[in-house]
Scaffold this active site. Structure first.
Site, PDB file in Angstrom:
ATOM      1  N   ASP A 193      56.537 116.180   1.510  1.00  0.00           N
ATOM      2  CA  ASP A 193      56.012 115.095   2.341  1.00  0.00           C
ATOM      3  C   ASP A 193      54.546 114.995   1.908  1.00  0.00           C
ATOM      4  O   ASP A 193      54.215 115.435   0.798  1.00  0.00           O
ATOM      5  CB  ASP A 193      56.186 115.434   3.843  1.00  0.00           C
ATOM      6  CG  ASP A 193      56.000 114.211   4.749  1.00  0.00           C
ATOM      7  OD1 ASP A 193      56.932 113.421   4.887  1.00  0.00           O
ATOM      8  OD2 ASP A 193      54.900 114.028   5.325  1.00  0.00           O
ATOM      9  N   LYS A 195      61.523 119.232  10.213  1.00  0.00           N
ATOM     10  CA  LYS A 195      60.254 118.950   9.538  1.00  0.00           C
ATOM     11  C   LYS A 195      59.382 120.186   9.643  1.00  0.00           C
ATOM     12  O   LYS A 195      59.547 120.983  10.576  1.00  0.00           O
ATOM     13  CB  LYS A 195      59.540 117.784  10.235  1.00  0.00           C
ATOM     14  CG  LYS A 195      58.579 117.036   9.336  1.00  0.00           C
ATOM     15  CD  LYS A 195      59.282 115.982   8.532  1.00  0.00           C
ATOM     16  CE  LYS A 195      58.399 115.358   7.493  1.00  0.00           C
ATOM     17  NZ  LYS A 195      59.053 114.176   6.894  1.00  0.00           N
TER      18      LYS A 195
HETATM   19  N1  GLU Z   1      59.499 113.639   3.643  1.00  0.00           N
HETATM   20  C1  GLU Z   1      60.528 112.695   3.330  1.00  0.00           C
HETATM   21  C2  GLU Z   1      60.886 111.909   4.566  1.00  0.00           C
HETATM   22  O1  GLU Z   1      60.036 111.664   5.387  1.00  0.00           O
HETATM   23  C3  GLU Z   1      61.696 113.310   2.603  1.00  0.00           C
HETATM   24  C4  GLU Z   1      62.413 114.406   3.303  1.00  0.00           C
HETATM   25  C5  GLU Z   1      63.486 115.084   2.446  1.00  0.00           C
HETATM   26  O2  GLU Z   1      63.740 114.660   1.324  1.00  0.00           O
HETATM   27  O3  GLU Z   1      64.067 116.029   2.958  1.00  0.00           O
HETATM   28  O4  GLU Z   1      61.986 111.435   4.739  1.00  0.00           O
END
Ligand code: GLU
Length: 454
Positions: free
Chosen positions: A153, A113
């Site tokens: 996100d 992340k």
């Molecule tokens: N931010 C999204 C999550 O919390 C998607 C992450 C992604 O597609 O890599 O899963």
């Protein structure tokens, strides 16, 4: 009392650990206990300075981050969050959740992340573009289609992914699937924007059918919080399936239908989608919404203000349901809670849902974000697969795969909860235990095989 240094991360860590310890997992597979101290430390954290020039020619400085948490199952994968509250505690909690969520998709993706404490609200398009470019100047050294594949996100949508992708390409001279959530004409996957919200609804469809075979969303009252991408597509799919959506919200307040039996319409959700693109607050819609249709509650979340509700879908951000609000949902007759947000419920709220589930079988059933919202990252995984093959699947193909991933994830949560349960109850299996154990076992066994612990 010593205050936690990283409160959100410690919450995510404790929540996972308690469910593992409160099961038969370590009796059956004692070696996996050794994975805990290892899996809980990120493989790598990159923290960097982002300087960018605003429209007045003034230099601004933000903090940028990428937490590369675990690569046992595949390249680090997870979104970027641009929000003023972003700090290492928040990104470590999100990265930690992401490891196990990604494992639950069944795809070959590790967990990570990132983001920045940059506030996109009130910024011009040019400022967003300059920020994305400055952010990628450093991040581009640390990511790649086989290393780490970020996505969106909170605060990072299609436009930001475009600017970030363009910047990566310029810095590295590489066209590769290094980000997901790309535009459809340049490598993006159909259904990726819809995937988290749709996947959430597909997961809840399985919950409904498990409790009463044949039961569906038709005629159900659904409370939703949030108004971003996840909330919008959850609402649209629920409406399509014949449910009444009775609330949507943002950080400044909540709109709730004024008359029981009415619902947000597709047109209402379209109005919301438009003002979100302009990075504006929800309340600017007061005059645009049909007169008298909604009540606006400034500064409020929807949960304690609802009439009777069948299903609650928190889709805004972490810790958006407190213990008190959980009790209010139970009192409102809510039977299903499924998180579109990451760690939407506080520990107190989970305690309320889990206690009620055991106490009164069939009363309430809680699905944590790492299972219920894995559809977004799952379609990101499908986008990576399409990029590697340089092909595009149709909408129907992707939607079918998404449905199947959510359904398999649900079965995995249920079966794992039953297999490792230490509960003496005839109630519903604990989806929070099932999700945590299933995700953890998959990652820990891979780490064992790879010599991360022994
Ligand atoms: N931010 C999204 C999550 O919390 C998607 C992450 C992604 O597609 O890599 O899963």
């Amino acid at each position: 009392m010593v205050l936690p240094v990283e409160p959100e991360f410690e919450q995510a860590y404790t929540e996972l650990l308690l469910t593992l310890e409160n099961s038969t997992l370590f009796d059956k597979k004692p070696v996996l206990k050794k994975a805990i101290p290892v899996v809980s430390v990120p493989e790598r954290i990159i923290q960097f300075r982002v300087t960018w020039e605003d429209d007045d020619g003034v230099i601004n400085v933000n903090r940028g981050y990428r937490v590369q948490f675990n690569s046992a199952l595949g390249p680090y994968k997870g979104g970027l969050r641009f929000h003023p509250t972003v700090n290492l505690s928040i990104l470590k909690f999100l990265g930690y959740e992401q490891i196990f969520k990604n494992a639950l998709t069944g795809l070959s993706i590790g967990g990570g992340k990132g983001g920045a404490d940059f506030d996109p609200k009130g910024k011009s398009d040019a400022e967003i573009r300059r920020f994305c470019s400055a952010f990628m100047r450093e991040l581009s050294r640390h990511i790649g289609e086989n290393t780490d594949v970020p996505a969106g996100d909170i605060g990072v949508g299609g436009r930001e992914i475009g600017y970030l992708f363009g910047a990566y390409k310029r810095y590295r001279n590489l066209w590769e699937g290094v980000l997901t959530g790309k535009g459809l004409s340049w490598g993006g996957s159909l259904i990726r924007p819809e995937a988290t919200g749709y996947g959430l609804i597909y997961y809840v469809e399985r919950m409904l059918d498990y409790v009463s075979p044949g039961d569906t969303f038709a005629g159900k009252t659904v409370a939703i919080s949030g108004s971003g991408n996840v909330a919008q597509f959850a609402a649209l799919k629920a409406i399509e399936l014949g449910a009444q959506v009775v609330s949507m919200s943002d950080s400044k307040g909540a709109y709730i239908v004024a008359t029981p039996g009415t619902s947000f319409s597709v047109a209402d959700v379209a109005l919301i989608a438009n003002i979100k693109l302009e990075r504006k607050e929800l309340f600017v819609l007061d005059d645009a919404f049909p007169t008298g249709k909604f009540t606006y509650l400034p500064g409020a979340r929807p949960w304690i203000h609802l009439g009777k509700v069948d299903i609650a879908l928190p889709c805004a951000t972490q810790n958006e349901i407190s213990g008190e609000e959980a009790l209010a949902l139970v009192a409102a007759g809510c039977k299903f809670i499924a998180e579109g947000s990451n760690m939407g419920s506080t520990m107190d709220a989970i305690e309320v849902f889990e206690t009620e589930r055991v106490k009164a079988p069939g009363s309430i059933w809680y699905a944590p974000g790492k299972a219920a919202n894995c559809g977004g990252v799952a379609v990101s995984g499908l986008e990576m697969a399409q990029n590697s093959h340089r092909i595009n699947w149709t909408k129907e193909q992707v939607d079918e795969k998404l449905k199947s991933i959510m359904s398999t994830c649900f079965d995995n949560c249920v079966n794992t909860a039953i297999e490792y349960s230490s509960e003496k109850t005839d109630g519903l299996p604990s989806l929070v235990k099932g999700a945590n154990i299933a995700g953890f076992v998959k990652v820990a066994e891979a780490m064992l095989d790879q010599g991360d612990f022994y």
